[in-house]
Design a protein around this motif. Structure first.
Motif, PDB file in Angstrom:
ATOM      1  N   ARG A 289      33.218  38.329  40.686  1.00 22.31           N
ATOM      2  CA  ARG A 289      32.415  38.332  38.971  1.00 22.31           C
ATOM      3  C   ARG A 289      33.809  38.575  37.899  1.00 22.31           C
ATOM      4  NH1 ARG A 289      27.020  39.437  36.707  1.00 22.31           N
ATOM      5  NH2 ARG A 289      28.099  39.701  34.959  1.00 22.31           N
ATOM      6  N   VAL A 291      36.705  38.839  38.601  1.00 21.83           N
ATOM      7  CA  VAL A 291      37.922  37.846  38.312  1.00 21.83           C
ATOM      8  C   VAL A 291      37.439  36.982  37.471  1.00 21.83           C
ATOM      9  CG1 VAL A 291      39.945  36.405  39.119  1.00 21.83           C
ATOM     10  CG2 VAL A 291      39.017  38.481  40.150  1.00 21.83           C
ATOM     11  N   ALA A 292      36.636  36.507  37.243  1.00 20.45           N
ATOM     12  CA  ALA A 292      35.941  35.297  36.578  1.00 20.45           C
ATOM     13  C   ALA A 292      35.882  35.698  35.546  1.00 20.45           C
ATOM     14  CB  ALA A 292      35.519  34.086  37.783  1.00 20.45           C
ATOM     15  N   ARG A 293      35.153  37.132  35.242  1.00 19.11           N
ATOM     16  CA  ARG A 293      35.171  36.643  33.752  1.00 19.11           C
ATOM     17  C   ARG A 293      35.680  38.195  33.156  1.00 19.11           C
ATOM     18  NH1 ARG A 293      28.855  35.158  33.894  1.00 19.11           N
ATOM     19  NH2 ARG A 293      29.267  33.315  34.838  1.00 19.11           N
ATOM     20  N   ARG A 294      35.670  38.782  33.528  1.00 18.29           N
ATOM     21  CA  ARG A 294      36.342  40.308  33.536  1.00 18.29           C
ATOM     22  C   ARG A 294      38.482  40.879  33.961  1.00 18.29           C
ATOM     23  NH1 ARG A 294      31.287  44.144  33.602  1.00 18.29           N
ATOM     24  NH2 ARG A 294      29.914  43.060  32.949  1.00 18.29           N
ATOM     25  N   THR A 295      38.867  39.744  33.902  1.00 20.20           N
ATOM     26  CA  THR A 295      40.465  39.738  33.922  1.00 20.20           C
ATOM     27  C   THR A 295      40.705  39.212  33.452  1.00 20.20           C
ATOM     28  OG1 THR A 295      39.820  40.038  36.725  1.00 20.20           O
ATOM     29  CG2 THR A 295      41.904  39.518  35.719  1.00 20.20           C
ATOM     30  N   ASP A 312      32.035  43.733  28.966  1.00 22.92           N
ATOM     31  CA  ASP A 312      31.087  42.069  29.411  1.00 22.92           C
ATOM     32  C   ASP A 312      31.649  41.286  29.508  1.00 22.92           C
ATOM     33  OD1 ASP A 312      28.597  44.267  28.450  1.00 22.92           O
ATOM     34  OD2 ASP A 312      28.739  43.824  26.338  1.00 22.92           O
ATOM     35  N   ASP A 313      31.272  40.307  30.471  1.00 18.05           N
ATOM     36  CA  ASP A 313      31.314  39.118  30.585  1.00 18.05           C
ATOM     37  C   ASP A 313      32.451  38.387  29.730  1.00 18.05           C
ATOM     38  OD1 ASP A 313      30.780  39.597  33.367  1.00 18.05           O
ATOM     39  OD2 ASP A 313      29.499  38.023  33.212  1.00 18.05           O
ATOM     40  N   PHE A 314      33.745  38.271  30.093  1.00 14.43           N
ATOM     41  CA  PHE A 314      34.268  37.028  28.491  1.00 14.43           C
ATOM     42  C   PHE A 314      34.855  38.000  27.374  1.00 14.43           C
ATOM     43  CE2 PHE A 314      31.874  34.040  30.698  1.00 14.43           C
ATOM     44  CZ  PHE A 314      32.708  33.631  31.904  1.00 14.43           C
ATOM     45  N   GLU A 315      34.759  39.224  27.520  1.00 21.58           N
ATOM     46  CA  GLU A 315      34.772  40.181  26.577  1.00 21.58           C
ATOM     47  C   GLU A 315      36.412  40.451  26.611  1.00 21.58           C
ATOM     48  OE1 GLU A 315      32.507  43.608  25.889  1.00 21.58           O
ATOM     49  OE2 GLU A 315      34.258  44.651  25.428  1.00 21.58           O
ATOM     50  N   LEU A 316      36.801  39.645  26.171  1.00 20.56           N
ATOM     51  CA  LEU A 316      38.771  40.587  26.760  1.00 20.56           C
ATOM     52  C   LEU A 316      39.733  39.782  25.714  1.00 20.56           C
ATOM     53  CD1 LEU A 316      38.514  38.150  30.662  1.00 20.56           C
ATOM     54  CD2 LEU A 316      39.123  39.963  29.930  1.00 20.56           C
ATOM     55  N   ARG A 529      34.664  30.559  26.201  1.00 21.15           N
ATOM     56  CA  ARG A 529      34.102  30.884  26.882  1.00 21.15           C
ATOM     57  C   ARG A 529      34.252  32.716  26.254  1.00 21.15           C
ATOM     58  NH1 ARG A 529      30.468  29.653  31.778  1.00 21.15           N
ATOM     59  NH2 ARG A 529      33.037  29.659  32.500  1.00 21.15           N
ATOM     60  N   ILE A 530      36.092  32.206  26.361  1.00 13.03           N
ATOM     61  CA  ILE A 530      37.165  34.193  25.575  1.00 13.03           C
ATOM     62  C   ILE A 530      36.934  34.096  24.126  1.00 13.03           C
ATOM     63  CG2 ILE A 530      38.994  35.390  26.162  1.00 13.03           C
ATOM     64  CD1 ILE A 530      38.772  34.061  28.610  1.00 13.03           C
TER      65      ILE A 530
ATOM     66  N   ARG B 379      26.278  40.662  22.746  1.00 16.72           N
ATOM     67  CA  ARG B 379      26.864  39.668  24.609  1.00 16.72           C
ATOM     68  C   ARG B 379      25.868  39.524  25.606  1.00 16.72           C
ATOM     69  NH1 ARG B 379      31.672  37.389  25.193  1.00 16.72           N
ATOM     70  NH2 ARG B 379      33.565  37.902  23.456  1.00 16.72           N
ATOM     71  N   GLU B 380      25.023  40.392  25.426  1.00 13.98           N
ATOM     72  CA  GLU B 380      24.325  40.974  26.140  1.00 13.98           C
ATOM     73  C   GLU B 380      23.013  42.376  26.052  1.00 13.98           C
ATOM     74  OE1 GLU B 380      25.396  43.438  29.894  1.00 13.98           O
ATOM     75  OE2 GLU B 380      27.040  41.612  30.396  1.00 13.98           O
ATOM     76  N   SER B 592      37.727  32.472  40.421  1.00 10.84           N
ATOM     77  CA  SER B 592      39.178  32.288  39.853  1.00 10.84           C
ATOM     78  C   SER B 592      39.293  33.006  38.579  1.00 10.84           C
ATOM     79  CB  SER B 592      39.050  30.741  40.140  1.00 10.84           C
ATOM     80  OG  SER B 592      38.441  30.115  39.245  1.00 10.84           O
TER      81      SER B 592
END
Lengths: 634, 634
Positions: A289, A291-295, A312-316, A529-530, B379-380, B592
């Motif tokens: 998760r 790698v898929a959402r926070r990298t 948070d997720d997709f906060e990049l 979503r980013i 986001r959350e 990924s």
């Protein structure tokens, strides 16, 4: 069973994993190659650079003061400065495992002696606590970093042992580890350290020295964490310390990024050594998760300057990406353990991305200045770095040293031990994981790798020696390589999909494999979503993320006035790329908000030729603005 | 010349500005209107709420401890907790200026007496420094907040004086101001406070009490700043304190947002009172660039959690917007002074935006919990707030109190003095700046304003009394109002452009003006240089920024799965809007990276009806995710 000193000269040796990294002494990189050059600069410049800075700032003398009984509260350095000396010792140990430089050996021994002189009779070792005029031992577990420091000492001791020595550093490390097992064992203090690191170090010590109780202590630390055991103080949350959720219940990495990555690497090590499948599954789920959402595209992790933390997720965000160099090192630590345990290609894929775009980005070409944070967008050119101690996360320029200076020594120990991450062995043969010019001796093979990767995509692997029986030589085909080919000797090349290319045969000396990786520049689009990079695109070339630097723009054109044409024809140019873009001019406004009733703001775009360069060497031509993700037009 | 107590019951009274705010006692808001309701709740709930919390936490008892000579280092509260008591006293003073509540007056007097008992013989007043067991006076100017605290004390004293009293609080404040002028004057310590506030307070004290030396001291503080005078410590830069560039040389606000805004308001006050045109021009330039490049759609300022600071130009992330409530208050302080000096409509435009979307957003409907940070994208969903002391910037829910609890009392003093910002007078007559139901008595006019603005756009202004001679009644037409009309008595309505609508005549009792503002929902597009919200759009309605809350979405649909159709027909719905959107589904990926070779990721969008609500009341229906800027499609 303790490891025989020198038998296993690799940073990580899980007892049950099917794959094994090669030893640092089993790899000789050509000093002219991408990684060989960096390893040489590390040996020749960075180690001495770190030593000199820590001497100048009094961080090493802190040990002498303890030995002399002259400790005072005005001690220089943060409470974690001891760890920098230990990380430098680890780097030196790996370097001495590769080469036998007498001068370095003498420097190493002298430094070890000064550290050893500060160790208490019971094994306790710390220059900021536990001595007259200093706070008592373990009086600030949340922020005191006492166990964190010992973790790095233990890793240095393990490196020394694995590279063939059972000498003073090994004994210092073991005495310190013994002391803390006594203090924090099942019947001792039920506590953890605010900064994880001791966990991963103790598992490694358990492997190296065959001491089960080190492993047991690491297991205790992992199990205790996440139950609100650390005292929370204003402005620091339990999440910051990963003390909010038990490790086996968490679903994603969160809080301080380096803490999270070190902890999770330690948790995985504990899972592997104790056969704890539930903990193993928890860690792999967290990695997936994260790698898929926070990298970041660079492999960087840590979206927030505040708390140096994951978002948070997709906060990049590109501009405020923290992507601490040490988090890159931590990510490699975790991915490497996952690879050894599973053989899954996703892990070395991420390692390659992180090596080329985080680890290689930090040091300057001369190995004497470093990036601490690695943003993907620099809006204002940094001022020139100070010759003195720099603020860790600001500037947009590499700096010789920082107030918090964890990154230089972390880069140093990673580059000194880099050989180990390039290949692995297993019962079927050998796997080439990363491509670098040099010689690799492992699994019965002696291979000569000839390549100018990543500038070019051709990798020639010559077999100089091979096992007598049939064996498997496995090549990693990176996830981005959609049309790679492999040719064995004079045979017709075969197209190979991303993943693994296996060549199984009775190899003979003189056999040659030729791998062609497609390193033409390509567009890479972010997940919608980013929000921070919506409707932008990046250009990559092989494993390299490219960027646009203000240095390469016409005078008067800002980095943020550029759009890339979505139909741009990308062509390779040196180690970067050329593309077609547009200069847009947004009318200046003063005193009115940058929000309007009309959607279209930009006037006539003007075409411009764009030259993109590898991100890892941005700001090398002087302070600049920079961006990786470019707004797209057309 | 000192002001006569009670003659000038307004927060800011520049001696040379052509415009004057009306007195708090000259405005009576209807408790049923948007602002009247908030002012009533503030008086009836918030003041007592703040008092109870500070009593419970021992922040008030800190004064008793000093009086009793029982100070110790384990004193509760931060070093700036005294200022919260002073801000509450200021709020109470304005409230007592509006009403004559005997119970509140008794509470006020008792609190003042406790504060006064802690004042030293020479006027020094602080509960965290300068007494036995505490650090010495002025031993930590960078972070000790001693002058900051006195600044708020002085502002409370000025409020008390302006509302008709020359009693104990006024004397306490003057003695404290005298002491620090002695200490930090031209021949004293050449120092400044790490947190500006004393500057603006001293100018106001100079005006109220007719003491030139207060103004001179403020001038000194402004001139000293920006020359690296504050000791820098690790992790805190000179920019954080605005100590990097002299105030008159700076071109934009930067560093800690509240510090920057308070400082700049003080600098403007100094410029106005000393006729320093260069300083005045510097401040207006800073405001213009800050508004054009560093300000959110809500009027919020401060893009970074780290250092609670401004970001670079166009660094305006929605999710990590800090937009501290206190920065909104500081922005109003600055814009108000600029308006009084210039009469420029841009300033009350920004004040309206900030009042409706920052100040009104902070308190809950019951006035007993508050937002500290005001992000534009959550986001959350936050956890429910703790009944105890909450972490200042986290959660996405209003909390009753914070570890750093500057915002509740700042909202309280702003709402208690709100009347002053609604209208102004000048030599030609009176100007209505903000529209709220109630009665306003100023400039020879008595006006009754009848409106349910911002829910509806009709504002009826009835003249109950008027000056005998011809006079100008001026109405502000907000920048977003592109088709406003004004009708005078039975005349035909005239269309008026954004800016000012002037009605010049001999007014008589019974005259009625009818202003129609177009409050239909509308789309607002961000400048393309704001990367964080590229290709998104916001919906506004009158002065209100609207948002989409997860509470209003179908089950299982996330706030970040929504796109707004660019051809959406917006219709008013209660105080929000309805629009047409689409639900997009981005395929889940695990392990990924969220970056791909293919641009298009979302599969078949599904239509969805969107209900948007005013941002100022988001999270009132329970923890939720939320966003203001919506990705746009079509």
């Amino acid at each position: 069973m303790p490891e025989v000193p020198g038998q296993n000269a690799a940073p990580v040796t899980p007892s049950a994993s099917p794959h094994r990294g090669v030893g640092v002494s089993d790899v000789t990189l050509r000093p002219i190659g991408f990684w060989g050059r960096r390893q040489s600069v590390n040996a020749e410049a960075t180690l001495q650079h770190c030593l000199e800075w820590m001497e100048r700032l009094g961080w090493i003398e802190n040990f002498d003061r303890v030995a002399r009984g002259e400790t005072t509260t005005d001690r220089p350095g943060w409470q974690f400065s001891d760890s920098e000396i230990y990380k430098l010792l680890e780097a030196m140990a790996w370097e001495l495992g590769r080469t036998a430089d007498e001068s370095l050996a003498a420097t190493f021994d002298a430094l070890v002696a000064r550290v050893g002189a500060a160790q208490d009779a019971d094994g306790y070792l710390n220059t900021a606590f536990g001595h007259p005029g200093l706070p008592p031992r373990y009086s600030d577990l949340a922020m005191g970093h006492e166990l964190y420091n010992i973790g790095h000492l233990v890793q240095a001791g393990v490196a020394r042992h694995r590279t063939g020595h059972d000498d003073q550093l090994v004994q210092i490390a073991r005495r310190a580890a013994d002391q803390l097992c006594e203090e924090f064992g099942a019947t001792g203090r039920e506590a953890v350290c605010g900064h994880p690191e001791i966990e991963v170090a103790l598992v490694e010590a358990g492997r190296a020295f065959g001491e089960r109780r080190y492993l047991e202590q690491a297991r205790l630390f992992i199990e205790r964490r996440g139950r609100g055991i650390l005292p929370v103080r204003p402005l620091l949350s339990a999440e910051y310390f990963q003390d909010d959720i038990p490790v086996r219940d968490a679903t994603v990495l969160r809080g301080h990024a380096v803490r999270a990555l070190y902890l999770t690497a330690g948790a995985l090590d504990v899972a592997l050594e104790t056969g704890d499948q539930a903990l193993f599954d928890a860690v792999t789920g967290q990695w997936e998760r994260t790698v898929a959402r926070r990298t970041y595209l660079t492999g960087g992790m840590g979206s927030r300057h505040q708390d140096e933390g994951f978002g948070d997720d997709f906060e990049l965000p590109a501009d405020r990406a923290y992507c601490e160099t040490c988090a890159g090192v931590g990510s490699i630590m975790l991915a490497w353990r996952l690879y050894l345990a599973t053989g899954d290609v996703r892990y070395p894929d991420l390692i390659e991305r992180t090596l080329f775009n985080v680890v290689a980005t930090s040091p300057s070409a001369d190995g004497r200045s470093f990036f601490y944070a690695n943003p993907l967008h620099q809006r204002e050119a940094g001022a020139a770095a100070s010759d003195g101690v720099n603020n860790r996360a600001e500037g947009g320029v590499r700096a010789p040293w920082f107030d918090v200076s964890c990154c230089p020594t972390n880069v140093a120990r990673t580059l000194a031990s880099l050989g180990s991450y390039l290949a692995s062995t297993d019962d079927e043969g050998m796997t080439l994981l990363q491509y670098a010019a040099g010689e690799i001796r492992a699994g019965g093979f002696v291979l000569e790798v000839e390549t100018s990767y990543p500038d070019a995509g051709t990798v020639r692997v010559r077999v100089l020696d091979a096992p007598h029986a049939e064996a498997r030589l496995r090549l990693r085909i990176p996830g981005w390589a959609d049309a790679a080919t492999v040719r064995v000797n004079g045979e017709h090349p075969s197209t190979v999909a991303p993943g693994w290319a296996d060549i199984r045969r009775s190899f003979r000396s003189g056999d040659e494999l030729t791998l062609e990786l497609p390193v033409a520049p390509r567009l890479t689009w972010p997940d919608p979503r980013i929000d921070a990079v919506r409707d932008t695109v990046a250009v990559e070339r092989g494993p390299l993320v490219l960027c646009l630097e203000s240095t390469d723009l016409p005078d008067g054109v800002g980095i943020d006035d550029i759009q890339l044409r979505s139909d741009a024809v990308l062509t390779a140019h040196r180690d970067g790329a050329l593309a077609q873009g547009e200069i847009i001019a947004v009318p200046a406004s003063t005193g009115s908000l940058p929000y309007r009733a009309d959607r279209s703001h930009s006037s006539d775009p003007r075409p411009v030729a764009l030259s993109l360069v590898p991100y890892h060497r941005w700001a090398e031509r002087g302070p600049a603005t920079m961006r990786i993700f470019l707004p797209v037009t057309g």
